[in-house]
Design an enzyme around this catalytic site. Structure first.
Site, PDB file in Angstrom:
ATOM      1  N   ASP A   1       0.740  -1.270  -0.037  1.00 26.76           N
ATOM      2  CA  ASP A   1      -0.011  -0.013   0.077  1.00 26.76           C
ATOM      3  C   ASP A   1       0.867   1.336  -0.222  1.00 26.76           C
ATOM      4  OD1 ASP A   1      -1.982   2.131   0.605  1.00 26.76           O
ATOM      5  OD2 ASP A   1      -3.206   0.356   1.298  1.00 26.76           O
TER       6      ASP A   1
ATOM      7  N   SER B   1      -8.229  14.417 -13.351  1.00 26.33           N
ATOM      8  CA  SER B   1      -9.574  14.390 -14.046  1.00 26.33           C
ATOM      9  C   SER B   1      -9.986  15.685 -14.600  1.00 26.33           C
ATOM     10  CB  SER B   1     -10.170  13.740 -13.119  1.00 26.33           C
ATOM     11  OG  SER B   1     -11.507  13.611 -13.524  1.00 26.33           O
TER      12      SER B   1
ATOM     13  N   TYR C   1     -14.026  12.626  -3.986  1.00 23.67           N
ATOM     14  CA  TYR C   1     -13.472  12.039  -4.845  1.00 23.67           C
ATOM     15  C   TYR C   1     -12.516  13.335  -5.832  1.00 23.67           C
ATOM     16  CZ  TYR C   1     -11.720  10.451  -9.716  1.00 23.67           C
ATOM     17  OH  TYR C   1     -11.090  10.676 -10.915  1.00 23.67           O
TER      18      TYR C   1
ATOM     19  N   LYS D   1      -8.691  15.272  -6.379  1.00 23.02           N
ATOM     20  CA  LYS D   1      -7.640  15.629  -7.513  1.00 23.02           C
ATOM     21  C   LYS D   1      -7.347  16.899  -7.299  1.00 23.02           C
ATOM     22  CE  LYS D   1      -7.732  11.459  -9.318  1.00 23.02           C
ATOM     23  NZ  LYS D   1      -6.608  10.465  -9.053  1.00 23.02           N
TER      24      LYS D   1
ATOM     25  N   ASN E   1     -20.670   1.446 -12.014  1.00 25.30           N
ATOM     26  CA  ASN E   1     -21.357   2.884 -11.879  1.00 25.30           C
ATOM     27  C   ASN E   1     -20.919   3.561 -13.235  1.00 25.30           C
ATOM     28  OD1 ASN E   1     -21.985   3.055  -9.315  1.00 25.30           O
ATOM     29  ND2 ASN E   1     -19.709   2.942  -8.826  1.00 25.30           N
TER      30      ASN E   1
ATOM     31  N   ASP F   1     -24.463  14.657 -12.077  1.00 23.88           N
ATOM     32  CA  ASP F   1     -23.798  14.698 -13.183  1.00 23.88           C
ATOM     33  C   ASP F   1     -23.774  16.017 -13.913  1.00 23.88           C
ATOM     34  OD1 ASP F   1     -23.137  12.096 -14.020  1.00 23.88           O
ATOM     35  OD2 ASP F   1     -25.283  11.540 -14.838  1.00 23.88           O
TER      36      ASP F   1
HETATM   37  C1  WQD Z   1     -20.727   8.998 -18.386  1.00 24.48           C
HETATM   38  C2  WQD Z   1     -22.246   9.416 -18.856  1.00 24.48           C
HETATM   39  C3  WQD Z   1     -23.855   9.445 -17.014  1.00 24.48           C
HETATM   40  C4  WQD Z   1     -24.029   5.071 -16.360  1.00 24.48           C
HETATM   41  C5  WQD Z   1     -16.581   9.667 -13.890  1.00 24.48           C
HETATM   42  C6  WQD Z   1     -15.836  10.597 -12.980  1.00 24.48           C
HETATM   43  C7  WQD Z   1     -14.590  11.102 -13.674  1.00 24.48           C
HETATM   44  C8  WQD Z   1     -13.788  10.101 -14.180  1.00 24.48           C
HETATM   45  C9  WQD Z   1     -14.719   8.985 -15.019  1.00 24.48           C
HETATM   46  C10 WQD Z   1     -12.695   8.606 -12.914  1.00 24.48           C
HETATM   47  C11 WQD Z   1     -22.831  10.125 -17.802  1.00 24.48           C
HETATM   48  C12 WQD Z   1     -23.887   8.169 -18.290  1.00 24.48           C
HETATM   49  C13 WQD Z   1     -23.658   6.256 -16.986  1.00 24.48           C
HETATM   50  C14 WQD Z   1     -24.958   4.586 -16.716  1.00 24.48           C
HETATM   51  C15 WQD Z   1     -25.552   6.587 -17.901  1.00 24.48           C
HETATM   52  N1  WQD Z   1     -12.741   9.628 -13.368  1.00 24.48           N
HETATM   53  N2  WQD Z   1     -24.289   7.036 -17.687  1.00 24.48           N
HETATM   54  N3  WQD Z   1     -26.116   5.300 -17.460  1.00 24.48           N
HETATM   55  O1  WQD Z   1     -19.579  10.544 -14.413  1.00 24.48           O
HETATM   56  O2  WQD Z   1     -18.561  11.400 -16.864  1.00 24.48           O
HETATM   57  O3  WQD Z   1     -17.170  10.553 -14.882  1.00 24.48           O
HETATM   58  O4  WQD Z   1     -15.811   8.496 -14.332  1.00 24.48           O
HETATM   59  O5  WQD Z   1     -12.517   7.578 -12.481  1.00 24.48           O
HETATM   60  O6  WQD Z   1     -14.187  11.778 -12.844  1.00 24.48           O
HETATM   61  O7  WQD Z   1     -16.860  11.472 -12.411  1.00 24.48           O
HETATM   62  O8  WQD Z   1     -18.321   8.642 -16.026  1.00 24.48           O
HETATM   63  O9  WQD Z   1     -18.971   6.729 -17.123  1.00 24.48           O
HETATM   64  O10 WQD Z   1     -20.106   7.353 -14.937  1.00 24.48           O
HETATM   65  O11 WQD Z   1     -20.953   8.349 -16.984  1.00 24.48           O
HETATM   66  O12 WQD Z   1     -26.555   7.257 -18.759  1.00 24.48           O
HETATM   67  O13 WQD Z   1     -25.714   3.414 -16.315  1.00 24.48           O
HETATM   68  O14 WQD Z   1     -22.927   8.311 -18.892  1.00 24.48           O
HETATM   69  O15 WQD Z   1     -25.127  10.089 -16.673  1.00 24.48           O
HETATM   70  O16 WQD Z   1     -23.713  11.387 -18.742  1.00 24.48           O
HETATM   71  P1  WQD Z   1     -18.603  10.290 -15.387  1.00 24.48           P
HETATM   72  P2  WQD Z   1     -19.746   7.869 -16.246  1.00 24.48           P
END
Ligand code: WQD
Length: 340
Positions: free
Chosen positions: A59, A126, A151, A155, A200, A300
């Protein structure tokens, strides 16, 4: 051979970067606590490159472990720091975990670098630091907005910690890379993203739906102020992203005259909506993705995409993998991990 320490090197972006580093002739040592990755990733890296990177399970928040690593590898010249927690929602539930993992690890590395003659650190930041931009696309001079999650805050704080440390005269350099939305997998199908539990992020959820693991994908909102109403992102191929780390490392270590801290946006320069992305996946793979429109997801950002000109010019790097190819790679990887 120049030796590079990759923290979090068995993770998603880390593993792709280790492949590119090895293919560029760097010797890699990985430290990873395997909290969100699997030791088998090392086999994937070996299958692609023919080289098994040295691996330390540990770690980065533990300075004793880290010191021991630097004592064992006194010739480490550069670090790429991927070891961090990255789930936005979880960070709201477990802020202390996020601040500890993401900040203590960075502090430990910065503290030990001068002692062990490590010249440079590439840091994974990010586009989340820009919050909801006033205008799109955005370059590196766009204002930093207050973070909307612990988070995101880690950053922002990490960027400040690096900048303050170097301004204080520490004999080190850093390149801070602000990633947009990394997606896809290695074209070999040997490595990719391994999300634990229900994903997610959009692409793992989409590919799991295509594979029949999830019933349907929910598009979070189609009433945004965008042409088709869904959110817009700058989806960047993970191998393109990985390659940027190699050129950043070369620049930091081989070039005496560069600024000690440099910041680059890493994106394609093209915004794609969530609905357009689903469409390109279906087109590229011929696989149907059942989806429904659901409510907006809290927190979002409506739309964000990059001006990557600085990285294009200064690093001589471009993200140019066509999105269809990226989608095919993501699907190949999903098929591999589901045994299809
Ligand atoms: C993308 C788009 C969702 C899931 C996050 C972090 C960012 C980065 C990457 C780190 C959005 C939409 C998503 C679903 C959907 N860093 N969506 N249905 O939120 O842009 O960025 O991850 O690790 O710092 O904030 O990425 O892939 O979650 O979402 O419609 O089941 O897809 O609403 O518009 P995001 P994401």
């Amino acid at each position: 051979m120049t030796k590079i320490l990759v923290t979090g090197g068995t993770g998603y972006i880390g593993s792709h970067t280790v492949v590119e580093l090895q293919q560029a002739g760097y010797q890699v040592v990985i430290i990873d606590n395997l909290s969100n990755s699997n030791i088998k990733v090392l086999d994937g890296i070996y299958n692609i490159t023919g080289i098994r990177p040295e691996f330390v399970q540990g770690d980065v928040t533990d300075i004793v472990t880290l010191r021991h690593l630097f004592e064992t590898h006194r010739d480490i010249k550069g670090i790429i720091n991927f070891a961090a927690s990255k789930a936005v929602g979880e960070s709201v539930q477990k802020p202390i975990l996020y601040y500890r993992n993401n900040l203590v690890s960075l502090l430990n590395l910065l503290e030990l670098m001068p002692e062990y003659g490590v010249k440079g650190i590439v840091f994974s930041s990010s586009c989340t630091v820009y919050g909801e931009p006033d205008v799109n696309p955005i370059d590196e001079t766009a204002p930093i907005k207050p973070a909307t999650s612990p988070y995101g805050n880690t950053k922002q704080i990490s960027e400040e910690i690096i900048t303050d440390t170097i301004h204080s005269g520490a004999p080190i350099k850093s390149i801070i890379l602000r990633y947009f939305n990394p997606v896809g997998a290695h074209p070999s199908g040997e490595i990719g993203e391994l999300p634990l539990g229900v994903p997610n992020n959009l692409i793992p959820y989409l590919t799991q739906t295509a594979a029949g693991i999830r019933e349907r994908l929910t598009v979070f909102g189609d009433d945004y102020n965008t042409p088709d109403g869904s959110c817009i992102r700058d989806f960047i191929d993970v191998v393109d992203l990985a390659k940027a780390h190699v050129v950043a490392m070369q620049r930091m270590l081989d070039n005496e005259d560069t600024d000690p801290v440099e910041i680059f946006n890493l994106g394609t320069g093209h915004g794609l909506s969530v609905l357009e992305l689903i469409d390109s996946f279906q087109r590229a793979t011929g696989v149907n993705v059942p989806y429904v429109i659901g409510p907006r997801r809290e927190g979002d950002i409506e739309q964000i995409w990059a001006i990557p000109d600085k990285a294009n010019k200064v690093l001589g790097w471009v993200a140019d993998t066509p999105i269809d190819q990226t989608m095919q790679n993501a699907w190949r990887w999903q098929c591999r991990i589901t045994g299809r």
